[in-house]
Design an enzyme around this catalytic site. Structure first.
Site, PDB file in Angstrom:
ATOM      1  N   ALA A  96      -4.197  -3.003   1.306  1.00 25.76           N
ATOM      2  CA  ALA A  96      -4.855  -4.339   1.377  1.00 25.76           C
ATOM      3  C   ALA A  96      -3.597  -5.298   0.695  1.00 25.76           C
ATOM      4  CB  ALA A  96      -5.928  -4.475   0.573  1.00 25.76           C
ATOM      5  N   GLY A 139      -5.519   0.734   1.348  1.00 24.95           N
ATOM      6  CA  GLY A 139      -6.383   0.551   2.558  1.00 24.95           C
ATOM      7  C   GLY A 139      -5.776   0.801   3.765  1.00 24.95           C
ATOM      8  N   GLU A 142      -6.801   4.429   4.077  1.00 22.49           N
ATOM      9  CA  GLU A 142      -8.393   4.283   4.386  1.00 22.49           C
ATOM     10  C   GLU A 142      -8.391   3.677   5.968  1.00 22.49           C
ATOM     11  OE1 GLU A 142      -8.828   1.630   1.201  1.00 22.49           O
ATOM     12  OE2 GLU A 142     -10.491   2.974   0.370  1.00 22.49           O
ATOM     13  N   GLU A 162      -4.339   2.524  -5.657  1.00 18.38           N
ATOM     14  CA  GLU A 162      -5.323   1.493  -6.334  1.00 18.38           C
ATOM     15  C   GLU A 162      -5.212   1.666  -7.853  1.00 18.38           C
ATOM     16  OE1 GLU A 162      -5.917   3.196  -3.659  1.00 18.38           O
ATOM     17  OE2 GLU A 162      -6.920   1.619  -1.893  1.00 18.38           O
TER      18      GLU A 162
HETATM   19  C1  HSC Z   1     -15.250  -3.647   2.960  1.00 13.34           C
HETATM   20  C2  HSC Z   1     -14.334  -3.440   1.773  1.00 13.34           C
HETATM   21  C3  HSC Z   1     -12.941  -3.531   1.913  1.00 13.34           C
HETATM   22  C4  HSC Z   1     -11.879  -3.145   0.851  1.00 13.34           C
HETATM   23  C5  HSC Z   1     -10.666  -2.984   1.164  1.00 13.34           C
HETATM   24  C6  HSC Z   1      -9.335  -2.871   0.345  1.00 13.34           C
HETATM   25  C7  HSC Z   1      -9.677  -1.539  -0.476  1.00 13.34           C
HETATM   26  C8  HSC Z   1      -8.346  -0.890  -0.593  1.00 13.34           C
HETATM   27  O1  HSC Z   1      -8.503   0.450  -1.019  1.00 13.34           O
HETATM   28  C9  HSC Z   1      -7.470  -1.685  -1.913  1.00 13.34           C
HETATM   29  C10 HSC Z   1      -5.908  -1.680  -1.595  1.00 13.34           C
HETATM   30  O2  HSC Z   1      -5.359  -1.317  -0.737  1.00 13.34           O
HETATM   31  S1  HSC Z   1      -5.154  -2.085  -2.924  1.00 13.34           S
HETATM   32  C11 HSC Z   1      -3.312  -1.849  -2.298  1.00 13.34           C
HETATM   33  C12 HSC Z   1      -3.050  -0.432  -2.482  1.00 13.34           C
HETATM   34  N1  HSC Z   1      -1.341  -0.201  -1.997  1.00 13.34           N
HETATM   35  C13 HSC Z   1      -0.554  -0.482  -3.072  1.00 13.34           C
HETATM   36  O3  HSC Z   1      -0.528  -0.646  -4.179  1.00 13.34           O
HETATM   37  C14 HSC Z   1       0.828  -0.508  -2.638  1.00 13.34           C
HETATM   38  C15 HSC Z   1       1.877  -1.404  -2.839  1.00 13.34           C
HETATM   39  N2  HSC Z   1       3.186  -1.213  -2.239  1.00 13.34           N
HETATM   40  C16 HSC Z   1       4.273  -0.537  -2.926  1.00 13.34           C
HETATM   41  O4  HSC Z   1       3.771   0.324  -3.876  1.00 13.34           O
HETATM   42  C17 HSC Z   1       5.388  -0.647  -2.359  1.00 13.34           C
HETATM   43  O5  HSC Z   1       5.706  -1.749  -1.674  1.00 13.34           O
HETATM   44  C18 HSC Z   1       5.738   0.520  -1.408  1.00 13.34           C
HETATM   45  C19 HSC Z   1       5.816   1.934  -2.471  1.00 13.34           C
HETATM   46  C20 HSC Z   1       4.779   0.942  -0.352  1.00 13.34           C
HETATM   47  C21 HSC Z   1       7.234   0.480  -0.806  1.00 13.34           C
HETATM   48  O6  HSC Z   1       8.398   0.179  -1.781  1.00 13.34           O
HETATM   49  P1  HSC Z   1       9.599  -0.463  -1.259  1.00 13.34           P
HETATM   50  O7  HSC Z   1      10.300   0.311  -0.005  1.00 13.34           O
HETATM   51  O8  HSC Z   1      10.360  -0.621  -2.450  1.00 13.34           O
HETATM   52  O9  HSC Z   1       9.257  -1.847  -0.472  1.00 13.34           O
HETATM   53  P2  HSC Z   1       8.809  -3.184  -1.668  1.00 13.34           P
HETATM   54  O10 HSC Z   1       9.929  -4.155  -1.778  1.00 13.34           O
HETATM   55  O11 HSC Z   1       7.919  -2.946  -2.610  1.00 13.34           O
HETATM   56  O12 HSC Z   1       7.922  -3.905  -0.433  1.00 13.34           O
HETATM   57  C22 HSC Z   1       8.502  -4.501   0.648  1.00 13.34           C
HETATM   58  C23 HSC Z   1       7.598  -5.710   0.885  1.00 13.34           C
HETATM   59  O13 HSC Z   1       6.370  -5.348   1.247  1.00 13.34           O
HETATM   60  C24 HSC Z   1       5.597  -6.135   0.441  1.00 13.34           C
HETATM   61  N3  HSC Z   1       4.064  -5.427   0.156  1.00 13.34           N
HETATM   62  C25 HSC Z   1       4.214  -3.966  -0.066  1.00 13.34           C
HETATM   63  N4  HSC Z   1       2.908  -3.600  -0.289  1.00 13.34           N
HETATM   64  C26 HSC Z   1       1.873  -4.557  -0.101  1.00 13.34           C
HETATM   65  C27 HSC Z   1       0.894  -4.809  -0.279  1.00 13.34           C
HETATM   66  N5  HSC Z   1      -0.350  -3.654  -0.348  1.00 13.34           N
HETATM   67  N6  HSC Z   1       0.263  -6.176  -0.315  1.00 13.34           N
HETATM   68  C28 HSC Z   1       1.200  -7.223  -0.046  1.00 13.34           C
HETATM   69  N7  HSC Z   1       2.434  -6.903   0.233  1.00 13.34           N
HETATM   70  C29 HSC Z   1       3.150  -5.617  -0.048  1.00 13.34           C
HETATM   71  C30 HSC Z   1       6.481  -6.317  -0.803  1.00 13.34           C
HETATM   72  O14 HSC Z   1       5.786  -7.440  -1.780  1.00 13.34           O
HETATM   73  C31 HSC Z   1       7.507  -6.403  -0.349  1.00 13.34           C
HETATM   74  O15 HSC Z   1       7.587  -8.088   0.259  1.00 13.34           O
HETATM   75  P3  HSC Z   1       8.681  -9.026  -0.464  1.00 13.34           P
HETATM   76  O16 HSC Z   1       8.520 -10.459   0.268  1.00 13.34           O
HETATM   77  O17 HSC Z   1      10.027  -8.497  -0.209  1.00 13.34           O
HETATM   78  O18 HSC Z   1       8.519  -9.058  -2.004  1.00 13.34           O
END
Ligand code: HSC
Length: 275
Positions: A96, A139, A142, A162
């Site tokens: 997400a 997400g 998911e 998360e």
């Molecule tokens: C009906 C109910 C509905 C509920 C729905 C939701 C529920 C869900 O369970 C909650 C989640 O998913 S919580 C989320 C859970 N997920 C996480 O916690 C994963 C968070 N992400 C990471 O840990 C790392 O990005 C990776 C390990 C994926 C890649 O690492 P790497 O290779 O070093 O690459 P990098 O340099 O890090 O990223 C490149 C670009 O992508 C961007 N971006 C990435 N993910 C993003 C996100 N989620 N968001 C936004 N942006 C995101 C990042 O900012 C960057 O942009 P910038 O403009 O250049 O700054």
């Protein structure tokens, strides 16, 4: 403990904030964050590509609205027998959109319809196949698990990170991991945020087949074409019956399956193929 806002500052420059009221406007416009095309020899498989590469296909409200709209349209399109959802080779979806959630507060999230269209994938009657390369996290994972079948690239990484940002999976992660992989592995995934390789995901029943990255989408489309050759009505029944295994007791499920089996004898589809 990291807070969402801290992680955002470290990690995210993302899609602009969309509120739920603005979202209605998107449904009448051509999608901007997904690409949809009909593929396969008979053009009977729909391929949806998540297309927010700079944000690793983070699932913001606009993207999820576009996805829900596309799925709804394709589900009622008689020329489509199966749907494939994919991302890029780097990311299926990294979760997400963290930026959108940064300022969320309990009361409005709880009482509003925050991300209520996230369940659209599991409401689709046609088979939906996830073709996963790269990151399928939070997400994103998911979303893949809401699909009926997951094909993965060799370097795909699954997981529920998360916990690292002080929240828990909100779109089925705790439930679907537990049902597919059992309690112990589900706990490990959700309590550590560790990434799970494609091979591990296959061993734990999340993924059905693994391919070299550049072949995953093609193989998923081939699978879609094979399914699309079958009777759409019977495919729908088979999908519904398998899904009931997650909802019912064994006896109830067996009864449901038997009744649907009986029902197939009332269809022309069975006669054409059986006699
Ligand atoms: C009906 C109910 C509905 C509920 C729905 C939701 C529920 C869900 O369970 C909650 C989640 O998913 S919580 C989320 C859970 N997920 C996480 O916690 C994963 C968070 N992400 C990471 O840990 C790392 O990005 C990776 C390990 C994926 C890649 O690492 P790497 O290779 O070093 O690459 P990098 O340099 O890090 O990223 C490149 C670009 O992508 C961007 N971006 C990435 N993910 C993003 C996100 N989620 N968001 C936004 N942006 C995101 C990042 O900012 C960057 O942009 P910038 O403009 O250049 O700054």
């Amino acid at each position: 403990m990291l807070r969402l806002s801290t992680v955002f500052v470290r990690n995210v420059k993302l899609c602009s904030n969309f509120n739920q009221v603005q979202l209605a406007a998107f449904s009448s416009k051509a999608p901007e964050m997904i690409k949809v095309e009909k593929v396969g020899e008979k053009q009977n498989v729909a391929l949806i590509k998540l297309n927010r590469p700079k944000a690793l296909n983070a699932l913001c409200a606009q993207l999820m609205t576009e996805l829900a709209d596309a799925l709804h349209t394709l589900d009622t399109d008689k020329s489509v027998g199966a749907i494939v959802i994919t991302g890029s080779e780097r990311a299926f979806a990294a979760g997400a959109d963290i930026k959108e959630m940064t300022n969320n507060e309990f009361a409005s999230t709880f009482s509003g319809s925050f991300l209520s269209n996230w369940t659209a994938v599991s409401d689709v009657k046609k088979p939906v196949i996830a073709a996963v390369n790269g990151f399928a996290l939070g997400g994103g994972n998911e979303l893949a698990m809401m699909c009926d079948i997951i094909y993965a690239g060799e370097k795909a990484r699954f997981g529920q990170p998360e916990i690292n940002i002080g929240t828990i999976p909100g779109a089925g992660g705790t439930q679907r991991w537990a049902r597919a992989a059992g309690k112990s592995f589900a706990m490990e995934v959700c309590l550590t945020g560790n990434h799970v390789s494609a091979q591990e995901a296959k061993e734990h029943g999340i993924v059905s087949k693994i391919f070299p990255a550049d072949q995953v989408v093609g193989e998923a489309v081939k699978l879609g074409e094979k399914i699309a050759e079958q009777s759409p009505l019977i495919v729908q029944m088979a999908k519904e019956a398998v899904n009931k295994a997650y909802e019912l007791t064994l006896q109830e499920g067996l009864h449901f399956e038997r009744r649907l089996f009986h029902t197939t004898f009332a269809t022309k589809d069975r006669k054409v193929n059986f006699c």
